[in-house]
Design a protein around this motif. Structure first.
Motif, PDB file in Angstrom:
ATOM      1  N   SER A 135      14.848  -7.678 -14.419  1.00 14.01           N
ATOM      2  CA  SER A 135      15.985  -8.097 -13.426  1.00 14.01           C
ATOM      3  C   SER A 135      16.059  -7.165 -12.781  1.00 14.01           C
ATOM      4  O   SER A 135      15.768  -6.836 -11.252  1.00 14.01           O
ATOM      5  CB  SER A 135      17.319  -8.196 -14.144  1.00 14.01           C
ATOM      6  OG  SER A 135      17.759  -7.180 -14.945  1.00 14.01           O
ATOM      7  N   ASN A 136      15.539  -5.348 -13.322  1.00  9.84           N
ATOM      8  CA  ASN A 136      15.827  -4.203 -12.614  1.00  9.84           C
ATOM      9  C   ASN A 136      14.783  -4.108 -11.316  1.00  9.84           C
ATOM     10  O   ASN A 136      13.999  -4.049 -10.430  1.00  9.84           O
ATOM     11  CB  ASN A 136      15.326  -3.415 -14.302  1.00  9.84           C
ATOM     12  CG  ASN A 136      16.581  -2.630 -14.275  1.00  9.84           C
ATOM     13  OD1 ASN A 136      17.792  -3.611 -14.365  1.00  9.84           O
ATOM     14  ND2 ASN A 136      17.122  -2.349 -15.381  1.00  9.84           N
ATOM     15  N   HIS A 137      13.421  -5.465 -12.385  1.00  6.64           N
ATOM     16  CA  HIS A 137      12.130  -5.271 -11.488  1.00  6.64           C
ATOM     17  C   HIS A 137      12.241  -6.739 -10.302  1.00  6.64           C
ATOM     18  O   HIS A 137      11.809  -5.966  -8.746  1.00  6.64           O
ATOM     19  CB  HIS A 137      10.614  -5.343 -12.212  1.00  6.64           C
ATOM     20  CG  HIS A 137      10.729  -4.679 -13.166  1.00  6.64           C
ATOM     21  ND1 HIS A 137      10.104  -3.355 -13.146  1.00  6.64           N
ATOM     22  CD2 HIS A 137      10.531  -5.405 -14.356  1.00  6.64           C
ATOM     23  CE1 HIS A 137       9.810  -2.691 -14.173  1.00  6.64           C
ATOM     24  NE2 HIS A 137      10.141  -3.687 -15.288  1.00  6.64           N
ATOM     25  N   LEU A 189      14.942  -6.699  -8.760  1.00 10.74           N
ATOM     26  CA  LEU A 189      15.690  -5.697  -7.355  1.00 10.74           C
ATOM     27  C   LEU A 189      14.385  -4.779  -6.417  1.00 10.74           C
ATOM     28  O   LEU A 189      14.687  -4.654  -5.314  1.00 10.74           O
ATOM     29  CB  LEU A 189      16.649  -4.627  -7.866  1.00 10.74           C
ATOM     30  CG  LEU A 189      18.041  -5.247  -8.392  1.00 10.74           C
ATOM     31  CD1 LEU A 189      18.475  -3.998  -9.193  1.00 10.74           C
ATOM     32  CD2 LEU A 189      18.492  -5.812  -7.516  1.00 10.74           C
ATOM     33  N   ALA A 230      19.530  -0.458  -6.796  1.00 11.65           N
ATOM     34  CA  ALA A 230      17.654  -0.334  -6.834  1.00 11.65           C
ATOM     35  C   ALA A 230      17.881   0.942  -7.475  1.00 11.65           C
ATOM     36  O   ALA A 230      17.047   1.989  -8.154  1.00 11.65           O
ATOM     37  CB  ALA A 230      16.771  -0.807  -5.890  1.00 11.65           C
ATOM     38  N   GLN A 284      19.999   1.451 -10.432  1.00 12.72           N
ATOM     39  CA  GLN A 284      18.867   1.039 -11.318  1.00 12.72           C
ATOM     40  C   GLN A 284      17.574   1.896 -11.456  1.00 12.72           C
ATOM     41  O   GLN A 284      16.738   2.421 -12.961  1.00 12.72           O
ATOM     42  CB  GLN A 284      17.926   0.081 -11.584  1.00 12.72           C
ATOM     43  CG  GLN A 284      19.393  -1.234 -11.535  1.00 12.72           C
ATOM     44  CD  GLN A 284      20.033  -0.643 -12.950  1.00 12.72           C
ATOM     45  OE1 GLN A 284      19.680  -0.475 -13.998  1.00 12.72           O
ATOM     46  NE2 GLN A 284      21.185  -1.299 -12.944  1.00 12.72           N
ATOM     47  N   HIS A 285      16.591   2.830 -10.300  1.00 13.43           N
ATOM     48  CA  HIS A 285      15.524   3.623 -10.377  1.00 13.43           C
ATOM     49  C   HIS A 285      16.175   4.647  -9.907  1.00 13.43           C
ATOM     50  O   HIS A 285      15.328   5.112  -8.262  1.00 13.43           O
ATOM     51  CB  HIS A 285      14.439   2.645 -10.178  1.00 13.43           C
ATOM     52  CG  HIS A 285      14.205   1.509 -10.793  1.00 13.43           C
ATOM     53  ND1 HIS A 285      13.572   1.625 -11.891  1.00 13.43           N
ATOM     54  CD2 HIS A 285      14.245   0.721 -10.296  1.00 13.43           C
ATOM     55  CE1 HIS A 285      13.138   0.299 -11.985  1.00 13.43           C
ATOM     56  NE2 HIS A 285      14.353  -0.345 -10.856  1.00 13.43           N
ATOM     57  N   GLU A 304       7.573   2.691  -9.896  1.00  8.79           N
ATOM     58  CA  GLU A 304       8.390   2.077  -9.960  1.00  8.79           C
ATOM     59  C   GLU A 304       8.256   0.496  -9.046  1.00  8.79           C
ATOM     60  O   GLU A 304       8.405  -0.744  -9.517  1.00  8.79           O
ATOM     61  CB  GLU A 304       9.281   2.723  -9.262  1.00  8.79           C
ATOM     62  CG  GLU A 304      10.236   3.827 -10.249  1.00  8.79           C
ATOM     63  CD  GLU A 304       9.546   4.725  -9.050  1.00  8.79           C
ATOM     64  OE1 GLU A 304      10.054   5.543  -9.620  1.00  8.79           O
ATOM     65  OE2 GLU A 304       9.052   5.102  -8.632  1.00  8.79           O
TER      66      GLU A 304
END
Length: 303
Positions: free
Chosen positions: A71-73, A75, A103, A106-107, A149
């Motif tokens: 899920s984070n990827h 985004l 994004a 999360q990052h 990322e």
């Protein structure tokens, strides 16, 4: 006049659709057949598409871990795929800022790492023939660094997309001991050459390149692909382009070691310095990630 659906009716329809889908697709398409499916995965992620209008049929059975694990990827991929230096079509629905904020949550270092320093932006603009408009600085031309990322997100996404499209076309699950290798390029290629040169080497390889549609609207300007599958379904090649943002190629083999024997030849044929070498996405023979220079298989007899 068509009847108006109440909220409960819509939720009921969604639940019935999910239950029927999982009855027909009982096994996760992403972890090699090792887990029962319990969710529906949308790949590419719905947020990648304007107004979340994703292509019809792009729903895949997934276990909870495979669905939530990226899920984070997703985004980062949705944000990256909307970057359009030519026609500015990446934010027709006004969702781009929200994706960037999500994004960033999360990052936290992603946006800062993407921003070029002034001298770096000046050098890149000069190389690509870009000139800031009156009142702009070189950093305002919106060139961005490719961050760790972003690279990781593309790797995870490319692996899932390859397995999803293999499942769609081969009507079977890509095995856990199969191999996947990937090479990708950004829209710097478009600025420099007017095309994604990554695809030039394989442009004559036969394959399926379907029209992608949602409610009668073609979506190939946001996502398009070409899929080539051997007659025995042991080998495939996936070429995918995401608007004017980035493109990728994934090669896959269901037989362990089959693809790895030719990794050096693939690199010499396709990968170039500005695109980077192939990444090993899945293999029981070679280590995942970047293949060290000079690594080869003992059984590799290719010239």
């Amino acid at each position: 006049m068509a009847p108006t659906l109440r909220q409960g009716d819509r939720l009921g329809a969604a639940t019935r659709h999910r239950q029927a889908f999982l009855r027909n697709h009982k096994t996760c398409a992403f972890c090699g057949g090792g887990a029962p499916s319990s969710t529906i995965e949308h790949c590419p992620p719905r947020a990648l598409f304007q107004h979340r209008q994703w292509p019809e049929g792009f729903e895949f059975p997934a276990c909870q871990a495979c669905n939530n694990g990226s899920s984070n990827h997703d985004l980062v991929i949705a944000m990256l795929a909307r970057m359009d230096p030519f026609e500015n079509k990446g934010d027709l629905d006004g969702a781009a800022v929200g994706l960037m904020k999500a994004a960033h949550r999360q990052h936290p270092e992603l946006l800062q790492n993407m921003m070029m320093r002034a001298n770096q932006a000046r050098r890149a603009n000069r190389e690509l023939g870009l000139r800031p408009r009156p009142g702009q600085t070189h950093q305002d031309t919106l060139l961005a660094n490719v961050t760790d990322e972003m690279r990781k997100a593309v790797e995870v996404f490319a692996g899932k997309l390859a397995k999803a499209i293999y499942y769609m076309h081969a009507d079977t699950i890509f095995p856990a001991d199969g191999s996947l290798v990937m090479c990708w390029c950004t829209n710097t290629d478009l600025l420099r050459h007017g095309k994604f040169q990554l695809f030039e080497v394989v442009k004559d390889v036969p394959g399926e390149a379907p029209h992608l549609i949602r409610s009668g609207k073609f979506l190939n300007d946001q996502f398009e692909y070409k899929f080539s599958l051997s007659d025995e379904q042991h080998l495939f090649a996936l070429q995918a382009r995401f608007g004017n943002a980035f493109g990728l190629i994934v090669f896959g083999a269901t037989t362990p070691g089959l693809l790895e024997q030719h990794i050096r030849r693939l690199e010499c044929t396709i990968a170039r310095e500005d695109e980077g070498p192939f990444r090993i996405l899945q293999s029981t023979v070679l280590p995942l990630g970047l293949r060290p220079v000079g690594m080869h298989l003992e059984s590799d007899n290719s010239p």
